[in-house]
Enzyme design. Sequence first.
Site, PDB file in Angstrom:
ATOM      1  N   LYS A  96      45.757  43.149  42.312  1.00 16.64           N
ATOM      2  CA  LYS A  96      44.712  42.876  41.312  1.00 16.64           C
ATOM      3  C   LYS A  96      43.474  43.662  41.668  1.00 16.64           C
ATOM      4  O   LYS A  96      43.039  43.634  42.825  1.00 16.64           O
ATOM      5  CB  LYS A  96      44.368  41.379  41.318  1.00 16.64           C
ATOM      6  CG  LYS A  96      43.361  40.988  40.252  1.00 16.64           C
ATOM      7  CD  LYS A  96      44.026  40.697  38.938  1.00 16.64           C
ATOM      8  CE  LYS A  96      43.050  40.577  37.781  1.00 16.64           C
ATOM      9  NZ  LYS A  96      42.683  41.895  37.199  1.00 16.64           N
ATOM     10  N   LYS A 132      43.573  48.713  43.450  1.00 17.90           N
ATOM     11  CA  LYS A 132      42.490  49.386  42.731  1.00 17.90           C
ATOM     12  C   LYS A 132      43.011  50.694  42.176  1.00 17.90           C
ATOM     13  O   LYS A 132      43.957  51.282  42.723  1.00 17.90           O
ATOM     14  CB  LYS A 132      41.334  49.697  43.684  1.00 17.90           C
ATOM     15  CG  LYS A 132      40.010  49.909  42.982  1.00 17.90           C
ATOM     16  CD  LYS A 132      39.331  48.586  42.736  1.00 17.90           C
ATOM     17  CE  LYS A 132      37.955  48.723  42.136  1.00 17.90           C
ATOM     18  NZ  LYS A 132      37.213  47.454  42.269  1.00 17.90           N
ATOM     19  N   SER A 376      38.779  36.934  35.767  1.00 20.06           N
ATOM     20  CA  SER A 376      40.002  37.680  35.449  1.00 20.06           C
ATOM     21  C   SER A 376      41.229  36.788  35.684  1.00 20.06           C
ATOM     22  O   SER A 376      42.188  36.791  34.900  1.00 20.06           O
ATOM     23  CB  SER A 376      40.139  38.912  36.341  1.00 20.06           C
ATOM     24  OG  SER A 376      39.418  40.004  35.816  1.00 20.06           O
TER      25      SER A 376
END
Length: 443
Positions: A96, A132, A376
């Site tokens: 994530k 990322k 998120s």
Amino acid sequence: MTKTVPADVQNNVANHLNSHALPSYLDANNLGPWGQYLQQIERVTPHLGNLSRWVETLKRPKRILTVDVPIERDDGSIAHFEGYRVQHNMSRGPGKGGVRFHQDVTLSEVMALSAWMTVKNAAVNVPYGGAKGGIRVDPKTLSRGELQRLTRRYTSEISMIIGPTKDIPAPDVNTNEQVMAWMMDSYSMIEGNLSTGVVTGKPISLGGSLGRREATGRGVFVVGREAAAKRGVEIKGARVAVQGFGNVGGVAATMFNGAGAKIVAVQDHTGTVVNEGGLDVARLHEHVAETGGVGGFAGAEACLDREAFWGIESDILIPAALEQQITEENAPRIRTKIMLEGANGPTTPEADDILAANNVLVVPDVLANAGGVTVSYFEWVQDFSSFFWTEDEINARLTRIMQEAFSAVWDVAQQKNVSLRTATFILACTRVLQAREVRGLYP
Ligand code: GLU
């Protein structure tokens, strides 16, 4: 960076990078953010007890994907850009983390940002690993059509390693709801089914979550309030200086201002604006919307040069732009009581030591800016259940998670007599490595 990185860390990085034959622009003389992250891991290792036998896991990303992203420009020419998706760790859940479009993106940077996501997600205890992505491009040089083609081709190039239970991208520097909508659409077309949970930070009309846009800035404000209470700083009347006036700094400034603080200085890539009596934040937002930056704002008393910003006296300083802004060069000039890291990686380890010696309470990025990924997570949960929450529910849950994380970190810092950064790393790395250990090695 070179002279500030200990030789053993340099050697580690050099060996590591050479052995993997990474591209030459990532040479050991320019360690950049990944070297910064490795130094932070060196600092936490003595506190990990028996789990330290797994610590090597944290010093190497699980998976690195480098992709060529070709697009047809509006003039018919073909342009190539280099993109990355790095999955640092997936012990506690799927990868994530955001996707950054910036002309200075390097693999070292994306590796560090992915690792900081691992730590951040564990610090607030959301069930994710860390990842990322990024493309080395200045998006200001692209038309809207070019930006869309770039986003779709990048999504296609990384589509084999992302997915709602594999790795979930989100916005970061220079990416927004529209970019997430294109990513979601591209991935759904490739998969042949609607897959809203593949990215977060989407528009509300497409499975996005209320409160997501403001979440990072809101989280900075929540931990700022907690830190202020510990440090005996009144928010009402406090002097706040902010670097970066985007999705993080802009929202945090509005929230602190709403709670009675004075925003005395704001810096972004277009300039530095100062008003001792407090900038009119609403008007500054209008100016930024019209002109693209804070530079030239009529409501400023003074416009300083870039470096002078760090010498401005404040109660709360919020770096909310890019990494490695606060170094051993400018840290001695900083006169503030609390620093809230809205950006990822704004402070080098050497600067950390100087700030600690000067009694500046630093709330680290991996805690202070975790509000974004927390909402998120709420978005992803809502998408899975197709059941959407109210904004009040979201903000209340976000506030509770941020307060609990701050309090847990504070307690560890007191018990072990370490900085809030090391305390956050202790809590987070323990969670990651416990999961790593109990899962065991495959095969
Ligand atoms: N890019 C944000 C960060 O650095 C959010 C990532 C996410 O929501 O996945 O934390």
